[in-house]
Design an enzyme around this catalytic site. Sequence first.
Site, mmCIF file in Angstrom:
data_model
loop_
_atom_site.group_PDB
_atom_site.id
_atom_site.type_symbol
_atom_site.label_atom_id
_atom_site.label_comp_id
_atom_site.label_asym_id
_atom_site.label_seq_id
_atom_site.Cartn_x
_atom_site.Cartn_y
_atom_site.Cartn_z
ATOM 1 C CB SER A 198 -7.766 -28.844 -2.125
ATOM 2 O OG SER A 198 -8.274 -27.736 -1.410
ATOM 3 C CG ASP B 228 -9.176 -31.722 5.600
ATOM 4 O OD1 ASP B 228 -10.074 -30.849 5.479
ATOM 5 O OD2 ASP B 228 -8.306 -31.925 4.736
ATOM 6 C CG HIS C 122 -10.318 -29.917 2.065
ATOM 7 N ND1 HIS C 122 -9.104 -30.022 2.700
ATOM 8 C CD2 HIS C 122 -10.146 -29.031 1.056
ATOM 9 C CE1 HIS C 122 -8.218 -29.250 2.086
ATOM 10 N NE2 HIS C 122 -8.825 -28.627 1.085
#
Length: 347
Positions: free
Chosen positions: A34, A312, A315
């Site tokens: 991610s 978040d 990240h």
Amino acid sequence: MASFRIWCVISLLTLQDFLANGHSVPGLYVFGDSSVDAGNNNYLNTNAKANMFPYGIDFNNHSTGRFSNGKTFADIIAIKLGLPMSPPYLGISKIERYQVTTGINYASASCGILNSTRNGDCLSMNQQIEYFTSTVINDLPRILPSNTKLRHYLFKSIYLISIGSNDYILNYLKNTMGNKNIDNPEDYANFLLNQLASHIKRIYDLGARKFVVVGVGPVGCIPSFIIRTPQSQDCNEDINQKVKPFSDNLPGMLQELQAQLLGSLFVNVDTYNFFMKLRNSPEKFGSINMVDSCFVPGAKPCENRKQFYFFDFAHTTEVVNHLYANECFGGTQLCFPLTIKQLVHAH
Ligand SMILES: *[C@@H]1O[C@H](CO)[C@@H](O)[C@H](O)[C@H]1NC(C)=O
Ligand SMILES: *[C@@H]1O[C@H](CO)[C@@H](O)[C@H](O)[C@H]1NC(C)=O
């Protein structure tokens, strides 16, 4: 569609530019999780997706599947190389796939180095390399039919790999909490690094030479693991000690690979120690909040997104991705033994 056509024109211009001038980088190929996923997970059966507000709030308020408010590290590196941002492999059609000559992004949130690391559907490193194999064997030869030119193109391109955190978060750390009988941290790190080395060898065998490999950062310092008391917000040092051997042993593994694989060059992105430098003296880097998330589900995202390290629960914000990209491109504190700028001009 219009934007794709424009981007194809750019893509062809870049290719001509490259064929005329051997020093530029023709393509950026991205593998990982991610941290650099540009939207592959939008097409998979998983909850690990970022294709909803407020992700992309600073990406023209367009939620592409990137796990940030704006561009990722991979996007910014592409731009610095003069390339378009590498599109997600699953997000482009079969026809588009063989028109893209400036690099593709295979990264997939919630996957890892190991096949067994996952949380729902995702593209394991193994699967990402299978897609890359198809790119090299089926797609690129349509635009680069000469074998010599294709080899030259692959030699000059850059391969960015940013993976490994999930092998801890979704795998090792879960198992240690479950009291399963497992390896000690040093052995686990070396096991992961061996697997990563064999993935890299496959990419090399397909023609890649210039690699940028991002290490695992101090996972114990992400907002969801920080230990909070009314007086303090400390990293979870127990987690950090379990994760650290990966980044400690990564440079040695890359050095060995470089000695073994003729013509290969490796840049190690030392996120672990760079993060610690930031955390210990944030004022040097513009006083950024390193412990809170800019947004939590159900609440409005923060307004001052340039002052947050984390967008978040885990990240990074675009401003931090810029900081890392700038530092790795031309700085002295993050990327070793070469900066990306030096990697571009090497050979
Ligand atoms: C951004 O998109 C969200 C969701 O689509 C929307 O609610 C919001 O108003 C948009 N913000 C701006 C500034 O356009
Ligand atoms: C991972 O899975 C692939 C495909 O299922 C398999 O070929 C490969 O050997 C596996 N790798 C490991 C290390 O188990």
